[in-house]
Scaffold this active site. Structure first.
Site, mmCIF file in Angstrom:
data_model
loop_
_atom_site.group_PDB
_atom_site.id
_atom_site.type_symbol
_atom_site.label_atom_id
_atom_site.label_comp_id
_atom_site.label_asym_id
_atom_site.label_seq_id
_atom_site.Cartn_x
_atom_site.Cartn_y
_atom_site.Cartn_z
ATOM 1 N N TYR A 168 -1.429 -0.580 10.442
ATOM 2 C CA TYR A 168 -1.527 -0.866 9.002
ATOM 3 C C TYR A 168 -0.233 -0.431 8.298
ATOM 4 O O TYR A 168 0.321 -1.164 7.482
ATOM 5 C CB TYR A 168 -2.749 -0.127 8.428
ATOM 6 C CG TYR A 168 -3.079 -0.452 6.985
ATOM 7 C CD1 TYR A 168 -3.866 -1.557 6.653
ATOM 8 C CD2 TYR A 168 -2.626 0.355 5.935
ATOM 9 C CE1 TYR A 168 -4.180 -1.839 5.335
ATOM 10 C CE2 TYR A 168 -2.943 0.081 4.610
ATOM 11 C CZ TYR A 168 -3.724 -1.025 4.320
ATOM 12 O OH TYR A 168 -4.034 -1.302 2.999
ATOM 13 N N SER A 185 0.872 -1.184 0.000
ATOM 14 C CA SER A 185 0.000 0.000 0.000
ATOM 15 C C SER A 185 0.900 1.223 0.000
ATOM 16 O O SER A 185 2.057 1.159 0.427
ATOM 17 C CB SER A 185 -0.852 0.003 1.263
ATOM 18 O OG SER A 185 -1.447 1.271 1.468
#
Ligand SMILES: NC(=O)c1ccc[n+]([C@@H]2O[C@H](COP(=O)([O-])OP(=O)(O)OC[C@H]3O[C@@H](n4cnc5c(N)ncnc54)[C@H](O)[C@@H]3O)[C@@H](O)[C@H]2O)c1
Length: 269
Positions: A150, A137
């Site tokens: 995350y 990501s």
């Protein structure tokens, strides 16, 4: 011989779109997910798009389930050419509010799930001189505010990919890592975090993407064909990454401002 790909998290979102992009080239797909109804839909769409394959329920936290998928690929396809570690869940919350359980859950799926995937499929990829595509990501590179668990999991996926690239190249296995910014999928369904208001914030970010999961799968297809290691599908992401490499402090200052804004918004919520 028909080429063979295995995708985790293939029952929804980007995993499904990757399956369809490669299906259009006539590939055989092994589709794995915890979402079995999503997998059945993906397989139907894959067949309609010109590919074929099979589905298997697989939780990427469980190494024995991943090795069972690898065995099924060997038995049904005679091997594997491309592994896509895509399964993932979303998270958010300020560090002080995240529990250690929140960290364990996030790292077990988004980081250890990828490590286990690479380990389980390495023997097949060494045989075929295949490829690994890891879905990380932009959060791995830019560390957005209030999502430290995350960010760390995805930065780990980039570090793993950067470690495997030189290790596996002499053995004929290529590695790619994909860092998309936010885009609309069902990712919010898996959201875990201490404050519901944070979930709404993430939802807004997903909606704002100028490109879809279909566009991203197509971009990945093109960049993999060019042999690109680090794949950044969003133009804004590519620009931000360039700025961070030239002037990291500019990005830290920007993130500090975003954090302050988020704190006051959530405080007011
Ligand atoms: N959507 C975004 O904005 C965005 C941005 C950057 C990166 N990503 C990454 O893209 C990948 C795909 O996410 P998406 O946006 O398509 O979301 P999605 O929720 O639509 O799809 C993710 C899939 O992973 C599956 N999954 C979740 N936990 C699993 C587990 N333990 N084992 C096996 N499967 C599991 C889910 O069932 C789901 O089908 C993820 O790794 C995500 O972190 C997404």
């Amino acid at each position: 011989m028909q080429k063979r790909m295995m995708i985790t998290g293939a029952g929804s979102g980007l995993g499904r779109e990757i399956a369809l992009r490669w299906a259009r080239e006539g590939w055989q797909l092994a589709l794995a997910d915890v979402n079995e109804s999503g997998l059945a839909e993906t397989l139907q769409l894959v067949r309609a798009a010109g590919g074929d394959g099979f589905t298997l329920r697989c939780d990427v936290r469980d190494y024995s389930q991943l090795t069972a998928v690898a065995q099924a690929c060997e038995e049904r396809f005679g091997g594997l050419d491309v592994l896509v570690n895509n399964a993932g869940v979303s998270a958010g919350g300020f560090f002080g509010d995240l529990s250690l359980e929140d960290w364990d859950w996030q790292l077990a799926i988004n980081l250890m799930g990828v490590i286990k995937g690479c380990k389980a499929f390495l023997p097949l990829l060494l045989q075929s001189k295949g490829r690994i595509i890891n879905i990380a990501s932009m959060a791995a590179l830019m560390q957005g505010p209030a999502m430290s668990n995350y960010n760390v999991a995805k930065a780990g996926v980039v570090a793993l990919s950067e470690s495997l690239l030189p290790e596996l190249k002499p053995q004929g296995v290529s590695v790619h890592v994909v860092c998309p910014s936010f885009f609309q999928t069902n990712l919010l369904d898996s959201f875990r975090g201490p404050t519901p208001a944070m979930k709404q914030q993430v939802g807004k970010l997903l909606e704002q993407s100028p490109i879809s999961a279909t566009d991203i799968a197509d971009y990945i297809y093109q960049e993999v064909a060019k042999g690109e290691f680090m794949i950044l599908p969003h133009e804004q992401g590519r620009m931000a990454w360039q700025i961070k490499r030239q002037n990291p402090q500019a990005i830290y200052d920007e993130m500090t401002l975003m954090c302050e804004k988020m704190r006051s918004k959530l405080g007011a919520a």
